[in-house]
Design a protein around this motif. Structure first.
Motif, PDB file in Angstrom:
ATOM      1  N   GLY A 125      11.063  -2.789   9.782  1.00  0.00           N
ATOM      2  CA  GLY A 125      11.920  -3.277  10.543  1.00  0.00           C
ATOM      3  C   GLY A 125      12.141  -3.065  11.973  1.00  0.00           C
ATOM      4  N   MET A 126      10.939  -3.087  12.690  1.00  0.00           N
ATOM      5  CA  MET A 126      10.517  -2.718  13.736  1.00  0.00           C
ATOM      6  C   MET A 126       9.405  -4.252  14.084  1.00  0.00           C
ATOM      7  SD  MET A 126       9.017   0.941  14.252  1.00  0.00           S
ATOM      8  CE  MET A 126       8.443   1.061  16.098  1.00  0.00           C
ATOM      9  N   ALA A 127       8.598  -4.406  12.678  1.00  0.00           N
ATOM     10  CA  ALA A 127       8.526  -5.867  12.855  1.00  0.00           C
ATOM     11  C   ALA A 127       9.117  -7.014  13.022  1.00  0.00           C
ATOM     12  CB  ALA A 127       6.920  -6.001  11.864  1.00  0.00           C
ATOM     13  N   THR A 128      10.660  -7.390  12.327  1.00  0.00           N
ATOM     14  CA  THR A 128      11.104  -8.252  12.135  1.00  0.00           C
ATOM     15  C   THR A 128      11.846  -8.169  13.382  1.00  0.00           C
ATOM     16  OG1 THR A 128      11.256  -7.119  10.380  1.00  0.00           O
ATOM     17  CG2 THR A 128      13.575  -8.675  10.836  1.00  0.00           C
ATOM     18  N   ARG A 129      12.337  -6.595  14.526  1.00  0.00           N
ATOM     19  CA  ARG A 129      12.489  -6.963  15.417  1.00  0.00           C
ATOM     20  C   ARG A 129      12.208  -7.262  16.358  1.00  0.00           C
ATOM     21  NH1 ARG A 129      14.351  -1.181  18.400  1.00  0.00           N
ATOM     22  NH2 ARG A 129      15.818  -2.738  20.619  1.00  0.00           N
ATOM     23  N   ARG A 130      10.144  -6.666  16.637  1.00  0.00           N
ATOM     24  CA  ARG A 130       9.427  -7.928  17.688  1.00  0.00           C
ATOM     25  C   ARG A 130       9.422  -9.068  16.991  1.00  0.00           C
ATOM     26  NH1 ARG A 130       6.446  -3.038  15.714  1.00  0.00           N
ATOM     27  NH2 ARG A 130       5.336  -4.300  14.754  1.00  0.00           N
ATOM     28  N   LYS A 131       9.543 -10.195  16.364  1.00  0.00           N
ATOM     29  CA  LYS A 131       9.512 -11.483  15.650  1.00  0.00           C
ATOM     30  C   LYS A 131      10.645 -11.886  16.219  1.00  0.00           C
ATOM     31  CE  LYS A 131       9.630 -14.387  11.949  1.00  0.00           C
ATOM     32  NZ  LYS A 131      10.079 -14.282  10.246  1.00  0.00           N
ATOM     33  N   LYS A 185      -3.845  10.834  -0.665  1.00  0.00           N
ATOM     34  CA  LYS A 185      -2.530  10.591  -1.974  1.00  0.00           C
ATOM     35  C   LYS A 185      -1.584  10.688  -0.642  1.00  0.00           C
ATOM     36  CE  LYS A 185       0.214  11.881  -5.696  1.00  0.00           C
ATOM     37  NZ  LYS A 185       1.259  10.575  -5.355  1.00  0.00           N
ATOM     38  N   CYS A 186      -1.200  12.342  -0.024  1.00  0.00           N
ATOM     39  CA  CYS A 186      -0.218  12.838   0.899  1.00  0.00           C
ATOM     40  C   CYS A 186       0.077  12.075   2.417  1.00  0.00           C
ATOM     41  CB  CYS A 186      -1.077  13.906   1.217  1.00  0.00           C
ATOM     42  SG  CYS A 186      -1.379  15.362   0.917  1.00  0.00           S
ATOM     43  N   VAL A 187      -2.129  11.054   2.623  1.00  0.00           N
ATOM     44  CA  VAL A 187      -1.372   9.845   4.065  1.00  0.00           C
ATOM     45  C   VAL A 187      -0.589   8.244   3.134  1.00  0.00           C
ATOM     46  CG1 VAL A 187      -2.354   8.675   5.338  1.00  0.00           C
ATOM     47  CG2 VAL A 187      -3.293  10.815   5.124  1.00  0.00           C
ATOM     48  N   LEU A 188      -0.992   8.410   1.835  1.00  0.00           N
ATOM     49  CA  LEU A 188       0.036   7.530   1.444  1.00  0.00           C
ATOM     50  C   LEU A 188       1.176   7.357   0.971  1.00  0.00           C
ATOM     51  CD1 LEU A 188      -2.982   6.144  -1.181  1.00  0.00           C
ATOM     52  CD2 LEU A 188      -2.579   5.077   1.223  1.00  0.00           C
ATOM     53  N   ASP A 189       1.518   8.415   0.658  1.00  0.00           N
ATOM     54  CA  ASP A 189       3.003   8.450   0.282  1.00  0.00           C
ATOM     55  C   ASP A 189       4.124   9.054   1.673  1.00  0.00           C
ATOM     56  OD1 ASP A 189       2.377   8.795  -2.072  1.00  0.00           O
ATOM     57  OD2 ASP A 189       2.480  11.210  -2.403  1.00  0.00           O
ATOM     58  N   LYS A 190       3.314   9.571   2.927  1.00  0.00           N
ATOM     59  CA  LYS A 190       3.719   9.646   4.032  1.00  0.00           C
ATOM     60  C   LYS A 190       4.185   7.984   4.078  1.00  0.00           C
ATOM     61  CE  LYS A 190       2.990  10.450   9.555  1.00  0.00           C
ATOM     62  NZ  LYS A 190       2.305   9.877   9.081  1.00  0.00           N
ATOM     63  N   ASN A 191       2.877   7.480   4.148  1.00  0.00           N
ATOM     64  CA  ASN A 191       2.982   5.225   4.842  1.00  0.00           C
ATOM     65  C   ASN A 191       4.099   5.123   3.671  1.00  0.00           C
ATOM     66  OD1 ASN A 191       1.003   5.868   6.636  1.00  0.00           O
ATOM     67  ND2 ASN A 191      -0.370   5.359   5.056  1.00  0.00           N
ATOM     68  N   LYS A 192       4.251   4.631   2.668  1.00  0.00           N
ATOM     69  CA  LYS A 192       5.268   4.479   2.130  1.00  0.00           C
ATOM     70  C   LYS A 192       6.670   5.326   2.388  1.00  0.00           C
ATOM     71  CE  LYS A 192       6.137   3.654  -3.108  1.00  0.00           C
ATOM     72  NZ  LYS A 192       5.387   4.009  -4.296  1.00  0.00           N
ATOM     73  N   SER A 193       6.588   6.510   2.442  1.00  0.00           N
ATOM     74  CA  SER A 193       7.955   6.448   3.486  1.00  0.00           C
ATOM     75  C   SER A 193       8.378   6.128   4.046  1.00  0.00           C
ATOM     76  CB  SER A 193       8.352   8.638   3.353  1.00  0.00           C
ATOM     77  OG  SER A 193       7.428   8.503   4.265  1.00  0.00           O
ATOM     78  N   GLU A 194       7.605   5.371   5.108  1.00  0.00           N
ATOM     79  CA  GLU A 194       7.855   5.141   6.194  1.00  0.00           C
ATOM     80  C   GLU A 194       8.014   3.418   6.807  1.00  0.00           C
ATOM     81  OE1 GLU A 194       4.636   6.706   8.682  1.00  0.00           O
ATOM     82  OE2 GLU A 194       5.610   8.345   8.735  1.00  0.00           O
ATOM     83  N   ARG A 195       7.540   2.809   5.599  1.00  0.00           N
ATOM     84  CA  ARG A 195       7.132   1.187   5.509  1.00  0.00           C
ATOM     85  C   ARG A 195       8.158   0.746   5.882  1.00  0.00           C
ATOM     86  NH1 ARG A 195       4.882   0.036  -1.038  1.00  0.00           N
ATOM     87  NH2 ARG A 195       7.975   0.652  -2.144  1.00  0.00           N
ATOM     88  N   HIS A 196       9.809   0.942   5.445  1.00  0.00           N
ATOM     89  CA  HIS A 196      10.604   0.486   5.809  1.00  0.00           C
ATOM     90  C   HIS A 196      11.055   0.129   7.150  1.00  0.00           C
ATOM     91  CE1 HIS A 196      12.441   4.462   4.894  1.00  0.00           C
ATOM     92  NE2 HIS A 196      13.437   3.827   6.375  1.00  0.00           N
ATOM     93  N   ILE A 197      10.305   1.124   8.421  1.00  0.00           N
ATOM     94  CA  ILE A 197      10.262   1.544   9.094  1.00  0.00           C
ATOM     95  C   ILE A 197      10.022   0.420  10.169  1.00  0.00           C
ATOM     96  CG2 ILE A 197      10.434   2.842  11.093  1.00  0.00           C
ATOM     97  CD1 ILE A 197      10.988   5.368   9.581  1.00  0.00           C
ATOM     98  N   ARG A 198       8.680   0.728   9.860  1.00  0.00           N
ATOM     99  CA  ARG A 198       7.306  -0.290   9.998  1.00  0.00           C
ATOM    100  C   ARG A 198       8.195  -1.668   9.747  1.00  0.00           C
ATOM    101  NH1 ARG A 198       4.233   3.456   8.084  1.00  0.00           N
ATOM    102  NH2 ARG A 198       3.463   1.695   6.628  1.00  0.00           N
TER     103      ARG A 198
END
Length: 82
Positions: free
Chosen positions: A72-78, A57-70
């Motif tokens: 945005g980075m994917a769109t930038r690379r695209k 749950k801790c890992v999933l919560d961390k991933n969820k809080s960072e997903r908007h950043i990932r």
């Protein structure tokens, strides 16, 4: 709950904790659907192994809080053509 399902839930949970993987990444590695991974680590693992569930749950919560950043980075690379 079937023994195979319990074992799969524990295996998925251990993988997610060790690698800080997202649900999508774990699904790809184990070649199962995201829905199955999510159900295993949120519902089935909670019943069969509460200590591992807390770690996942801790890992999933961390991933969820960072997903908007990932995202945005994917769109930038695209659009940069990487």
């Amino acid at each position: 709950m079937r023994e195979m399902t319990k074992d799969r839930a524990v295996t998925l949970g251990e993988y997610i904790v060790e690698s800080s993987a997202t649900v999508r990444a774990a699904a790809k590695v184990f070649e199962i659907s995201k829905s199955t991974v999510h159900k295993d680590v949120t519902e089935r693992l909670k019943v069969s192994n509460p200590q591992l569930y807390a770690q996942v749950k801790c890992v999933l919560d961390k991933n969820k809080s960072e997903r908007h950043i990932r995202g945005g980075m994917a769109t930038r690379r695209k659009y940069k053509g990487e």
